[in-house]
Design a protein around this motif. Structure first.
Motif, PDB file in Angstrom:
ATOM      1  N   ARG A 150       0.090 -11.771   8.959  1.00  0.00           N
ATOM      2  CA  ARG A 150       1.117 -11.038   9.705  1.00  0.00           C
ATOM      3  C   ARG A 150       1.401 -11.710  11.044  1.00  0.00           C
ATOM      4  N   ASP A 236       4.026  -6.113   2.156  1.00  0.00           N
ATOM      5  CA  ASP A 236       4.296  -4.854   2.848  1.00  0.00           C
ATOM      6  C   ASP A 236       4.841  -3.801   1.872  1.00  0.00           C
ATOM      7  N   THR A 239       1.969  -2.666  -0.236  1.00  0.00           N
ATOM      8  CA  THR A 239       1.079  -1.841   0.578  1.00  0.00           C
ATOM      9  C   THR A 239       1.625  -0.435   0.756  1.00  0.00           C
ATOM     10  N   ALA A 240       2.916  -0.325   1.024  1.00  0.00           N
ATOM     11  CA  ALA A 240       3.528   0.993   1.216  1.00  0.00           C
ATOM     12  C   ALA A 240       3.390   1.845  -0.034  1.00  0.00           C
ATOM     13  N   LEU A 243      -0.332   2.861  -0.408  1.00  0.00           N
ATOM     14  CA  LEU A 243      -0.703   3.885   0.569  1.00  0.00           C
ATOM     15  C   LEU A 243      -0.182   5.247   0.136  1.00  0.00           C
ATOM     16  N   ARG A 267      -4.852  -4.018   3.819  1.00  0.00           N
ATOM     17  CA  ARG A 267      -3.549  -3.715   4.423  1.00  0.00           C
ATOM     18  C   ARG A 267      -3.288  -2.214   4.434  1.00  0.00           C
ATOM     19  N   VAL A 268      -3.669  -1.546   3.350  1.00  0.00           N
ATOM     20  CA  VAL A 268      -3.508  -0.096   3.292  1.00  0.00           C
ATOM     21  C   VAL A 268      -4.345   0.578   4.368  1.00  0.00           C
ATOM     22  N   ARG A 270      -5.320  -0.701   7.176  1.00  0.00           N
ATOM     23  CA  ARG A 270      -4.707  -0.977   8.475  1.00  0.00           C
ATOM     24  C   ARG A 270      -3.516  -0.045   8.717  1.00  0.00           C
ATOM     25  N   SER A 271      -2.666   0.097   7.708  1.00  0.00           N
ATOM     26  CA  SER A 271      -1.494   0.966   7.848  1.00  0.00           C
ATOM     27  C   SER A 271      -1.907   2.408   8.091  1.00  0.00           C
ATOM     28  N   ALA A 275      -1.138   4.601  11.431  1.00  0.00           N
ATOM     29  CA  ALA A 275      -0.414   5.863  11.299  1.00  0.00           C
ATOM     30  C   ALA A 275      -1.194   7.018  11.915  1.00  0.00           C
ATOM     31  N   PRO A 280      -2.550  -0.749  17.873  1.00  0.00           N
ATOM     32  CA  PRO A 280      -2.302  -1.979  17.109  1.00  0.00           C
ATOM     33  C   PRO A 280      -2.816  -3.233  17.779  1.00  0.00           C
TER      34      PRO A 280
END
Length: 325
Positions: A150, A236, A239-240, A243, A267-268, A270-271, A275, A280
């Motif tokens: 990223r 991404d 990942t979305a 999640l 990644r999930v 981290r997201s 959230a 960050p």
């Protein structure tokens, strides 16, 4: 008609490509500090916006971080008017460092006010003057943070209403374009202040790399960023979706998380942490590894503390984030 100087043509080409999808009559807001990059950008935007095709608003933001910044802002407004923009606008912002550092705080304040300007003028796009050299610096800074693909993907070419038309244009080209066009750019003292890491990368690190590895290092770094950005965009999306599948009313399903590929699972996590309120700038690989162990190597450990007064724990087959303190 005399041929354009190659530097002027390069800047105009970048702007032309960034404007091709806009409807006739759309408003474009050009952010300008008065430096060579943004001044060349403003001149190219005016030149590319044929009369009646686009409305160009020149905008400058005074961060109030230097003596005489108000006078410099007024000078930029006059330069924009002299270039022939349809309208000018200026704003002064208050930069309050919140632990992220003065550069990050100033950037956040600048984007916020530019967003407000865009809404005020119903702008279809806000153009930013970041160049190929800025992109190379960003990639190197990301490499030192060890923040993964990223960070190495650098700056996005566009996001929300913002666009960066000059990511294929070098700083030398914008400086030359200003010289050819008779423009007098401002030299920001902060750009020579080696207390800032980015300045040291610009003035020390990149020149050494060019000397030792050969010319073209900056272009190679920028090209790498483009390649990684495409991969990151796809990840991404994956990942979305992952999640969303893992998220329930009371937390994230450990079973669903454990079944994910490690790259996607991290990644999930981290997201999910972001959230829930994790900071960050401070959420690091060590935090994500600790979260991952709650999922894949749980032996009854109690919790993981995260930056931002946040705590993650495993309970009843769920990964739960809670604010503390």
């Amino acid at each position: 008609m005399a041929p354009q100087h190659p530097a002027v043509a390069a800047v105009r080409l970048g702007v032309r490509r960034a404007l091709t999808d806009l409807d006739p009559g759309a408003t474009v807001l050009v952010a300008c500090s008065g430096g060579a990059d943004s001044l060349a950008l403003a001149a190219a935007t005016v030149a590319e916006a044929a009369p009646g095709s686009l409305r160009v608003v020149g905008a400058t933001v005074d961060h109030g971080l230097q003596d005489g910044s108000d006078a410099q802002a007024a000078r930029v407004v006059q330069q924009l008017a002299d270039l022939g923009v349809d309208e000018t606008v200026g704003a002064r912002v208050v930069v309050s460092a919140d632990g992220s550092g003065p550069e990050a705080a100033a950037r956040e304040a600048r984007y916020a006010v530019l967003g407000e300007m865009a809404r005020h003028f119903s702008a279809a796009a806000v153009l930013l003057g970041h160049t190929l050299d800025d992109q190379a610096e960003t990639v190197l800074l990301g490499l030192t943070r060890g923040a993964g693909a990223r960070s190495l993907a650098g700056m996005r070419r566009s996001f929300e209403v913002f666009r960066r038309p000059l990511l294929d244009v070098t700083r030398a080209q914008t400086e030359t374009a200003c010289l050819v066009l008779g423009l007098e750019p401002w030299s920001d003292p902060h750009n020579d202040d080696d207390r800032f890491t980015r300045v040291r990368v610009r003035t020390r690190v990149l020149p050494v790399l060019e000397d030792e590895l050969g010319p073209g290092v900056a272009a190679t770094l920028a090209r790498t960023a483009d390649q990684l950005r495409r991969d990151t965009a796809y990840l991404d999306e994956v990942t979305a979706a992952a999640l969303a599948a893992a998220t329930g009313p009371d937390g994230l399903s450990v079973v669903v998380l454990a079944d994910l590929h490690e790259a996607v699972r991290l990644r999930v996590l981290r997201s999910a942490a972001l959230a829930a309120g994790a900071l960050p700038a401070e959420l690091a690989t060590v935090h994500l590894d600790d979260l991952d162990r709650l999922v894949t190597a749980w032996h009854g450990q109690k919790w993981v503390d995260l930056p931002g007064h946040l705590r993650a724990s495993r309970s009843g087959g769920l990964l739960v984030f809670r604010s503390v303190g």
